[in-house]
Design an enzyme around this catalytic site. Structure first.
Site: not given
Ligand SMILES: Nc1nc(=O)c2c([nH]1)NC[C@@H]1CN(c3ccc(C(=O)N[C@@H](CCC(=O)O)C(=O)O)cc3)CN21
Ligand SMILES: CC(C)C(=O)C(=O)O
Ligand SMILES: [Mg+2]
Length: 272
Positions: A52-53, A190
């Site tokens: 769903d990303s 995750e």
């Molecule tokens: N492009 C993309 N990659 C992904 O892995 C992803 C998506 N979109 N959309 C749905 C979810 C959301 N996910 C996420 C979203 C944020 C973080 C994260 O670690 N955010 C950090 C900041 C990231 C930054 O440095 O920009 C945080 O601390 O908020 C991890 C997974 C994983 N999924």
């Molecule tokens: C980040 C992965 C595990 C996911 O759920 C997605 O891409 O929607």
């Molecule tokens: Mg997902």
């Protein structure tokens, strides 16, 4: 631990459990369209996730919440037409399984029937137990998703690392065991501490696929636009970028614009 690789002509939910048993790591990557899925499948990725990303990387939404079941089925159908080897798992989107178990089953059936996908993925543990049971009872394989669950982002407010506290960690372990006991074939973990993720992987026999969950789990998943460097602003520590396609594609396209403007394109050989 053996790293010997068995060749899988077609990856099934059973092959994944075998891979864990044999100590072969599982590779998983997202895809949302036919052309990309063809490349991903041909590169021998074991599991393709129609995530769903898509809501973020395909449609430009800030979160995964707006994408609809119809839109997920459109993406999944496109991916399925390209795939010969990988197992294709589809996220059931926000709002299509949380209301009640019957709705959850209906959504899962629509995904399987209308796209031809091989399995579905849902976010959560104990809270969605009845829905998971229903879907499994219909013979549809279910992958779980615990830790940072983006469909509940507004409950937390941030994308920070999950289950750092002892009570959250024990709930996560209990949820993983519950999902295994009900019959889920795998679980995505995750953004949780590597030590906890390893502990979860060691306490269940189904494969644990990590994203930001360290190297002690049974496989890894990334969003393909992140791996290829198409996304620019997404920079969590867990991301390894293998290309900077944003720049490379931009350069190619600018060159094309130049060639048109300067009348270099098309050349004599490129016309009739
Ligand atoms: N492009 C993309 N990659 C992904 O892995 C992803 C998506 N979109 N959309 C749905 C979810 C959301 N996910 C996420 C979203 C944020 C973080 C994260 O670690 N955010 C950090 C900041 C990231 C930054 O440095 O920009 C945080 O601390 O908020 C991890 C997974 C994983 N999924
Ligand atoms: C980040 C992965 C595990 C996911 O759920 C997605 O891409 O929607
Ligand atoms: Mg997902």
């Amino acid at each position: 631990m053996s790293t010997a690789k068995k060749e899988y002509k077609r990856v099934t939910v059973k092959s994944l459990v075998d891979m864990k048993k044999n100590g072969e790591k599982i590779s998983m990557l997202t895809a949302y369209d036919y052309s990309m899925a063809k490349i991903v499948d041909a590169a021998n990725v074991d599991v393709i996730l129609v995530g769903d990303s898509a809501s973020n990387v395909m449609a430009g939404h800030e979160t995964t919440l707006p994408i609809t079941l119809d839109q997920m089925i459109y993406h999944a159908s496109s991916v399925i037409r390209a795939v010969n080897r990988a197992l294709v798992v589809v996220d059931i989107p926000f709002g299509s399984y949380q209301s009640d178990p019957k709705e959850a089953l209906r959504s899962a059936i629509r995904i399987m029937k209308e796209s031809g996908a091989h399995a579905v993925k849902v976010e959560g543990g104990q809270e969605i137990k009845e829905s998971v049971k229903r879907i499994l009872n219909a013979g549809i394989p279910v992958m779980g998703h615990l830790g940072l669950t983006p469909q509940s982002i507004y409950k937390f407010g941030t994308y920070t690392v999950r289950a750092k506290e002892e009570d959250e960690a024990s709930k996560l372990i209990a949820d993983a065991k519950l999902l295994e006991k009900m019959g889920c074939f795998s679980i995505v973990l995750e953004k949780i501490p590597a030590k906890l993720a390893k502990e979860v992987a060691e306490s269940v026999s189904i494969p644990i696929i990590g994203i930001g969950a360290g190297n002690g789990v049974d496989g890894q998943v990334l969003v393909i636009h992140d791996l290829l460097g198409i996304t620019q602003e997404f920079n969590p520590r867990f991301l390894r970028r293998y290309l900077n396609l944003y720049e490379e594609m931009g350069n190619a396209i600018s060159k094309y614009v130049d060639d048109v403007k300067t009348r270099d394109f098309p050349s004599d050989e490129e016309q009739y």
